[in-house]
Write an enzyme that holds these catalytic residues in place. Structure first.
Site, PDB file in Angstrom:
ATOM      1  N   LYS A 102     -11.618 -15.621 115.039  1.00  0.00           N
ATOM      2  CA  LYS A 102     -11.876 -17.045 114.440  1.00  0.00           C
ATOM      3  C   LYS A 102     -10.759 -17.766 114.635  1.00  0.00           C
ATOM      4  CE  LYS A 102     -12.261 -19.932 110.935  1.00  0.00           C
ATOM      5  NZ  LYS A 102     -13.719 -20.969 110.049  1.00  0.00           N
ATOM      6  N   LYS A 145      -3.111 -25.616 109.221  1.00  0.00           N
ATOM      7  CA  LYS A 145      -2.742 -23.936 108.944  1.00  0.00           C
ATOM      8  C   LYS A 145      -3.458 -22.973 109.320  1.00  0.00           C
ATOM      9  CE  LYS A 145      -5.640 -22.022 106.343  1.00  0.00           C
ATOM     10  NZ  LYS A 145      -6.820 -21.061 106.594  1.00  0.00           N
TER      11      LYS A 145
END
Ligand code: NAD
Length: 296
Positions: free
Chosen positions: A171, A239
């Protein structure tokens, strides 16, 4: 029918939980605040009053929370999911968090007689609603096989990519590619506009050649209209750029374009645009090019 606990009913979690209900599962969901829980109840699920209440008697516990500290708080807290879960329960964290936190969670789960998979997703809100997410799964092959039918109620591409933490590593690579591609498409748009090129047809022909990509397909029309409604918020991609730059550094891998894109994402956020869609990187290119006046 099996009982599933679903913690985190936000932009992504709410439609994912609804798809589990549609697939015939008994879903007990929890989120802070009453509104998301009521929406789950309207979709046919059960609103739980706490994490512990959602988790008790569930064979499967799914989390879809913003970041690693949120997942750790929900799982490892005193009245948290791991303390309340029944022995042998399987935790699937579908949030995007740092790979090493996913590994720590898998170890904490094992220490309590539980099992854990990291299974972050790609595809965004539309794919979550349509049950067409791409899901990258880290953990044991046996646990993956057990989770597969449930994951297939939320996604069409579900792939086991290795041991605990591997899903999050894949990811992180995904977020590196997406951010870099958005930045290049944004630069191309501002460049084309500066030359007065008709950008609609330009995007069409670019999409058909080697430069074609999903960002052009899915986001360029909204970018040309300067519609930056999220979607995926700059705050969350900031993030994720932190996750991928830190993870690359840990292995001495140099990602110069990723690091630069991370800085641009930070700048966009620092300017107050953290709640816009990540395609708002276009705004920053315009500003840096002196093509809009900075009214702020
Ligand atoms: P979101 O902010 O809409 O949803 C998160 C939900 O968790 C919120 O409703 C929040 O109230 C709840 N929450 C936070 N802490 C909690 C706690 N301690 N107890 C109970 N509830 C709590 O975020 P989202 O867009 O649904 O994203 C969730 C995750 O999925 C993130 O890690 C994100 O990076 C990832 N993701 C998002 C997208 C997207 O397009 N939005 C795509 C892929 C992956």
């Amino acid at each position: 029918v099996s009982r599933i606990a679903f913690i985190g009913l936000g932009i992504m979690g709410a439609p994912m939980a609804a798809n589990l209900v549609k697939a015939g599962h008994e879903v007990h969901g929890y989120n802070r605040g009453a509104a998301p829980r009521e929406r789950l109840a309207e979709a046919g699920g059960t609103a739980a009053g706490s994490v512990a209440e959602a988790v008790e008697d569930a064979g499967l516990v799914i989390t879809m929370l913003p970041d690693g500290p949120d997942v750790s708080a929900v799982c490892l807290g005193e009245a948290g999911a791991y303390a309340a879960a029944r022995p042998g329960a399987l935790h699937i964290d579908m949030s995007t968090i740092a790979p090493e936190v996913a590994t720590e969670l898998a170890e904490a789960a094992a220490a309590r007689g539980l099992r854990a998979l990291d299974a972050p997703v790609s595809g965004g809100q539309a794919a979550a609603v349509d049950g067409q997410l791409s899901i990258m799964v880290g953990g044991s092959g046996t646990d993956f096989d057990e989770a597969l039918p449930v994951l297939q109620a939320m996604g069409t591409t579900v792939v086991h990519v290795g041991p605990a933490g591997s899903g999050q590593t894949v990811k992180a690579a995904n977020q590196l590619i997406v951010a870099g591609t958005i930045e290049l498409v944004a630069e191309a748009i501002v460049f084309l506009e500066a030359y007065g090129v008709d950008t609609g047809p330009a995007m069409q022909v670019l999409a058909g050649g080697l430069a074609g990509n999903r960002i052009i397909d899915r986001k360029s029309a909204a970018m040309l209209r300067r519609d930056f409604t999220p979607g995926f918020r700059v705050d969350l991609h900031h993030k994720d750029m932190g996750i991928v730059t830190a993870a690359a550094r840990r292995k001495d891998v140099v990602i110069p374009l990723g690091a630069l894109t991370a800085q641009l994402m930070t700048a966009l956020r620092a300017r107050g645009d953290g709640n816009l869609d990540h395609s708002a990187l276009l705004k920053l290119v315009e500003l840096l090019s002196g093509r809009v006046s900075d009214a702020r």
